[in-house]
Design a protein around this motif. Structure first.
Motif, mmCIF file in Angstrom:
data_model
loop_
_atom_site.group_PDB
_atom_site.id
_atom_site.type_symbol
_atom_site.label_atom_id
_atom_site.label_comp_id
_atom_site.label_asym_id
_atom_site.label_seq_id
_atom_site.Cartn_x
_atom_site.Cartn_y
_atom_site.Cartn_z
ATOM 1 N N ASP A 340 117.916 25.905 26.598
ATOM 2 C CA ASP A 340 118.655 27.336 26.505
ATOM 3 C C ASP A 340 117.810 28.438 26.851
ATOM 4 O O ASP A 340 117.879 29.342 27.373
ATOM 5 N N SER A 341 116.266 28.262 26.421
ATOM 6 C CA SER A 341 115.251 29.254 26.741
ATOM 7 C C SER A 341 114.905 29.484 28.250
ATOM 8 O O SER A 341 114.370 30.213 28.693
ATOM 9 N N LYS A 342 115.283 28.179 28.846
ATOM 10 C CA LYS A 342 114.925 28.483 30.205
ATOM 11 C C LYS A 342 113.308 28.269 30.420
ATOM 12 O O LYS A 342 112.924 28.588 31.687
ATOM 13 N N VAL A 343 112.535 27.918 29.452
ATOM 14 C CA VAL A 343 111.298 28.169 29.880
ATOM 15 C C VAL A 343 110.291 26.978 29.274
ATOM 16 O O VAL A 343 110.853 26.234 28.388
ATOM 17 N N LYS A 344 109.151 26.701 29.933
ATOM 18 C CA LYS A 344 108.335 25.627 29.205
ATOM 19 C C LYS A 344 107.077 26.201 29.059
ATOM 20 O O LYS A 344 106.558 27.483 29.527
ATOM 21 N N LEU A 345 106.214 25.405 28.252
ATOM 22 C CA LEU A 345 104.969 26.102 27.764
ATOM 23 C C LEU A 345 103.897 25.071 27.926
ATOM 24 O O LEU A 345 104.008 23.945 27.721
ATOM 25 N N GLU A 346 102.695 25.362 28.611
ATOM 26 C CA GLU A 346 101.571 24.514 28.618
ATOM 27 C C GLU A 346 100.595 24.217 27.504
ATOM 28 O O GLU A 346 100.536 25.605 26.917
ATOM 29 N N LEU A 347 99.782 23.694 27.114
ATOM 30 C CA LEU A 347 99.060 23.406 26.092
ATOM 31 C C LEU A 347 98.047 24.814 26.059
ATOM 32 O O LEU A 347 97.931 25.460 25.049
ATOM 33 N N GLU A 348 97.567 24.914 27.501
ATOM 34 C CA GLU A 348 96.685 26.053 27.541
ATOM 35 C C GLU A 348 97.159 27.207 27.041
ATOM 36 O O GLU A 348 96.453 28.558 26.935
ATOM 37 N N ALA A 349 98.441 27.563 27.094
ATOM 38 C CA ALA A 349 98.829 28.602 26.821
ATOM 39 C C ALA A 349 98.687 29.322 25.592
ATOM 40 O O ALA A 349 98.507 30.713 25.161
ATOM 41 N N LEU A 350 98.239 28.501 24.644
ATOM 42 C CA LEU A 350 97.801 28.792 23.190
ATOM 43 C C LEU A 350 96.554 29.690 23.509
ATOM 44 O O LEU A 350 96.171 30.411 22.378
#
Lengths: 374, 703
Positions: A340-350
């Protein structure tokens, strides 16, 4: 929980048994050829079509379907020949009591066929599946064929391990950690002392290093394992033994993308390709700690760190939602939210919230709030 | 003298024209077309009595159409007289219509123009238009000269019932100047006819007949002589003898191009070794070349088309003499002359036939002047046209001819007799092919039954030779030979294989590198260090590349019309179109869209007819009549089917062998592993597997 199968005495017997099974396979071919039959080896199918989800045990199991590998068929003759080439090499290994890497085996069996310029194997990607075929065909595991893969994955934390007689204190492993070997059965690896309260499996080496540098494992009495992507069989088997024998909960920390969630599912329930190993590698109690699709809002991560899902991600997510073993409501919620949000996140994003945000805020809060799914 | 029929330009034009059936042309063009199929042009001519004279009526081959220019030019007195009048009228009209426009200045008066208007001799016309006759380039001129002379020689021999022995000599006399001599063992030519045959254009015996022959128009050989005369100033030299007990005559003839008349320079009796026959020598400016459209190729193809002829060929520039032996001692049956068939008749010709007929009733006229018209058929035509069978033909010609003309196609009439067509025959086409295209894998020949286009009988023959030596594969050399042999060449021992292979024809350094890469042989290996396996790999890589080259080369198409090879204008020819339109992929060949198929193949198509419809300009391309196109395609498809089934059988066997080899290769390796696993002897295992392989190679094929 530990089986008695791994006592030294049984092992020697197993070697004999493995050898016998290999020879039987060859004898069977000869008998078929002599009787004027087209020599055939039955190999259990290792694909989606031949696995089923055992809901009771919550693991993926291999079905009964086998495929015939026929000698006198132009499309299968080469693989047939390769199967026995690997079998002969394994028999030599087992009988001489030596162990070698699958890469070694590739070189041992690779040569040019006379007068044709054709190679028995062109690359290792051709020989590795043949080994797996052989494993399922004679129902012996890779290590029982005296084969191992290269070490992959690292471990640090509140545990002392005995590895082939050497005592390893995982609290003093420097920055690199202890490399997890391919074979981690009880005859090689024993757990000597453990003061850890849980195990944390991290998908990414970089994040694991951050946690190690911040001494996260010391603060939280943990064993910190990194898998560098999809965990190798050695890592999965070790985790299973630790959860079984030390009675520790396992948390899994992966990227917030379909692949990350799939890694978690494999650790928990097993994989399609290695469904025959699920019984000794799957960890049904494994807990999914993060990154959750909901963490972006909960931890107030900036929009700049997100990556837009591409077509491949979306297809994969939808495909996974159709797997019978992905019908867990919470998992589907994760995937749905992701789509739904059409995005992904990498762990490094933190790290956008601070370099040690993951060590000092994210993980402690997650663990404190029991913010995980299973 | 009167025994000869002189071809008029009008006749020539009429024969070349192919007016549309549905659109009758103007009176003037009807008048010209009507003469087309008149069996005997000058009815006053007595029948030829002297056999030798008859055979000696050599006409010459080229059918050239002067119509393109001729139609617009005054060629006889009446037209000349009309022309100035027409011009004048046009001028006046123009003046009335545009009074305000500046009055164009009259450059010439009708009178001054009339003073310039005069007869154009046919010879003069061709001097200016020699390209029409096939003398447009020096190379083509040489070929055309040989061709005309050889065609005539063959026709003469066959007419006289003699198995032809032809000698062709070409000598280089100066730079770009050759003497062509063609000699036959034919009936010879009677003395008084020699000058006209070789020194007058449009003079011949074949033009007025509906009969299968090589030459048609009576232009070719005299035009060749004229070309020689124009470019070298030398006369045509003829030696001829009609019988052993007669003297041989030797002539030197020049052509008066203004008057279209021969001038005899020399006429003497000579000693000649031949009992009968004719020898023509023409010196001309030309260029000798080999390869496509060469004299050599023409003679090769002539040999295919004429298996009953033997040809000695002595090429110029010290090239090796060639001999094309006879493969059949049987002379083809003599073609029969026929009357026109109603289906092929054009309106103009119908009018002319009805006007000139000696019959008194329409029924009789139809029966008498056409082939395949019985009383019943004649009545049926009349009924269909609503005419009385007893009507006077001349009246019909004037009035009801249109309805008669339209009635003909509605009546079922037997096809014209086809005994007038003499095909080469399946067997002889094959023999001819085998003689000239040696070592092919498969030869297929088909002779279609005769059929008809526009009332003209014709017959199609198709032959093909495929594969084998046409692929261009060379024997590499046997194992017993010392050293490393590749493509029949012994490689230098000390060189690297890369350098050594560059001595082979057609192999550049770049190609060698590619080849060795494919073979999987290190290019810096010395030749002497090559293992037997590696030599084998290089050889098979080379063979594979030769094969793939052969697969992508266009086939060689040989077009024959009444046994005469056609060499120019391939793309304009109905034969080429028919070949292109056949789907050769169905028969296992590659074929780029809309063009000739590719592969190691020679394809021969022969059309035999009483009248081969060439496209207007020259006798090099056949007109696209749908009946002819379809018939050629049927012949091609028949051959194609045989070729296709052969090729599929071959590829089946080949893939079977390849599969078997693959299985053997893996089974050999498997035996090794099984021996290690079971501890049993490898050889015994290998034997067991081999036996099983025999059994399953075939089964596997079916899957």
């Amino acid at each position: 929980m530990a089986t008695k199968k791994n006592s030294p005495k049984r092992k020697a017997l197993a070697a004999k048994e493995v050898s016998k099974r290999l020879v039987d396979l060859a004898e069977q071919v000869l008998i078929q050829a002599e009787q004027g039959e087209n020599p055939t080896v039955a190999i259990p199918v290792r694909s989606l079509s031949n696995v089923h989800f055992n809901e009771e045990r919550s693991i993926i199991e291999m079905g009964d379907r086998t495929q015939k590998r026929i000698l006198f068929n132009v499309n299968m003759a080469k693989k047939f020949m390769q199967t026995f080439l690997v079998a002969a090499a394994c028999k030599d290994l087992v009988e001489s009591g030596k162990t070698t890497s699958i890469r070694d085996l590739f070189y041992m069996t690779k040569h040019t066929l006379p007068k044709s310029g054709e190679n028995t194997f062109n690359d290792q990607e051709e020989s590795d599946p043949i080994i797996e075929d052989l494993e399922v065909a004679i129902q012996a595991l890779r290590e029982e064929l005296h084969l191992f893969a290269s070490n992959r994955g690292g471990l640090v934390g509140e545990i002392t391990i005995v590895d082939a007689g050497d005592t390893i204190d995982a609290r003093h492993m420097g920055t690199g950690g202890w490399a997890v070997p391919s074979i981690v059965e009880k005859d090689v690896i024993q757990f000597k002392k453990c003061s850890a309260e849980f195990i944390l499996l991290v998908e990414k080496d970089a994040v694991w290093r951050r946690l190690n540098e911040d001494r996260f494992w010391k603060q939280h009495k943990a064993i910190l394992v990194q898998s560098n992507g999809m965990p190798a069989r050695g890592v999965r088997r070790l985790l299973r033994r630790m959860t079984d024998e030390l009675n520790l909960p396992l948390y899994v920390l992966v990227d917030n993308d379909p692949w990350g969630l799939y890694i978690y599912s494999v650790v928990k329930q097993g994989s399609i390709n290695l469904a025959f190993e699920s019984i000794r590698m799957a960890i049904p109690s494994a807990r999914f700690l993060g990154l959750s699709s909901f963490d972006r809002e909960r931890y107030d991560l900036p929009d700049t760190v997100t990556i837009t899902l591409d077509n491949k991600d979306e297809t994969r997510a939808k495909q996974m939602m159709d797997y019978p073993w992905f019908q867990n409501r919470k998992w589907k919620r994760e995937l749905k939210k992701m789509l739904d949000s059409k995005v992904k996140l990498e762990l490094e994003a933190l790290s956008a919230k601070g370099i040690s945000f993951i060590t000092e805020e994210y993980l402690p809060r997650k663990l404190h709030e029991n913010d995980w799914i299973a | 003298m009167k025994a000869e029929a002189q071809t008029s330009l009008e006749d020539l034009m009429a024969k070349r024209k192919t007016p549309k059936r549905s659109a009758p042309e103007s009176d003037a063009s009807q008048a010209t077309t009507t003469s087309r199929k008149k069996p005997s042009h000058e009815s006053t001519q007595p029948e030829q009595s002297d056999q030798a004279a008859k055979a000696g009526q050599r006409s010459a081959g080229k059918a050239k159409q002067p119509a393109a220019d001729g139609a617009g030019r005054p060629t006889d007195q009446t037209e000349q007289a009309q022309q100035p009048k027409a011009t004048k009228e046009a001028g006046q009209e123009g003046a009335e219509e545009t009074p305000k426009a500046r009055k164009p200045k009259r450059r010439r008066s009708a009178e001054t123009m009339a003073s310039q208007q005069r007869d154009i001799s046919v010879s003069e016309f061709f001097v200016k238009n020699r390209h029409l006759l096939g003398f447009d380039s020096p190379a083509r001129a040489l070929l055309t000269t040989v061709k005309e002379a050889v065609d005539n020689a063959l026709d003469a021999c066959e007419d006289a019932g003699i198995l032809p022995t032809i000698v062709v000599e070409i000598d280089l006399v100066a730079e770009n100047r050759y003497r062509v001599a063609v000699q036959d063992n034919g009936p010879g030519i009677v003395r008084r006819q020699v000058p006209k045959i070789f020194g007058k254009l449009l003079y011949g015996s074949k033009f007025h007949k509906l009969k299968q022959s090589r030459g048609q128009q009576g232009i070719g050989i005299s035009a060749a002589g004229m070309y020689g005369q124009l470019t070298t100033g030398k006369p045509v030299v003829i030696t001829s003898r009609t019988a052993e007990n007669r003297p041989a005559h030797h002539f030197e003839i020049v052509i008066n191009t203004r008057k279209n008349n021969p001038e005899v320079i020399k006429d003497i009796e000579v000693e000649w070794a031949e009992p009968h026959g004719t020898r023509v020598e023409i010196e001309l400016e030309g260029i000798y070349k080999a390869g496509r459209r060469s004299v050599d190729q023409y003679l090769e193809q002539t040999a295919i088309a004429n298996p009953h002829a033997e040809i000695f060929y002595n090429p110029p520039k010290g090239k090796k003499e060639r001999f094309f032996p006879r493969v059949s001692d049987e002379l083809p049956p003599e073609p029969v002359e026929i009357k026109p068939h109603p289906y092929g008749v054009e309106l103009g010709l119908l009018i002319k036939l009805l006007k000139d007929t000696s019959a008194r009733t329409l029924r009789a006229a139809l029966m008498q002047d056409f082939s395949r018209v019985s009383a019943r058929v004649a009545d049926a035509i009349c009924a269909e046209a609503g005419l009385k069978p007893t009507a006077r033909p001349k009246q019909i010609a004037n009035r009801e001819v249109e309805s008669l003309y339209q009635a003909i196609p509605k009546v079922k009439i037997l096809s014209p007799p086809t005994n007038c067509i003499v095909p080469i025959g399946e067997d002889l086409v094959r023999k001819g092919l085998e003689r000239e295209i040696k070592g092919a894998e498969i030869y297929v020949t088909k002779t279609r039954p005769p059929t008809v286009y526009r009332g003209n009988p014709f017959q199609i023959e198709v032959g093909l030779a495929y594969g084998g030596q046409l692929t261009g594969l060379v024997d590499h050399g046997t194992e017993s030979d010392r050293g490393v042999w590749i493509s029949g060449v012994r490689l230098a021992h000390n060189k690297t294989i890369e350098m050594a292979l560059t001595v082979l024809p057609g192999l550049t350094r770049k190609k060698v590198v590619e080849l060795l890469l494919q073979a999987g042989v290190n290019r810096s290996t010395r030749v002497r260090e090559l293992t037997q396996d590696q030599v084998g790999l290089v050889r098979s890589a080379l063979d594979a590349s030769v094969r793939s080259q052969a697969q992508s080369r266009s086939i060689q198409l040989v077009r024959l019309a009444n046994r005469v090879p056609l060499q120019y204008q391939q793309s304009a020819c109905a034969i080429t179109k028919a070949v292109n339109d056949v789907n050769w992929r169905r028969y296992g060949l590659n074929q780029p869209r809309g063009s000739l198929p590719t592969g190691p193949m020679v394809l021969v198509v022969h059309i035999a007819s009483v009248w081969v419809p060439f496209t207007s300009e020259s006798k090099e391309a056949i007109a696209h009549y749908s009946e002819i196109l379809e018939e050629i395609q049927r012949g091609l498809q028949e051959c194609g089917r045989d070729l296709g089934s052969y090729l599929s059988r071959r590829s089946h066997a080949k893939s079977r062998e390849q599969r078997r080899n693959k299985l053997n290769l893996y089974a050999g390796e498997l035996a090794e592993s099984l021996a290690r696993l079971t501890g049993k002897p490898r050889d015994k295992i290998a034997k067991t597997l081999d036996q099983a392989a025999d059994q399953f190679a075939a089964v596997d094929l079916l899957e």
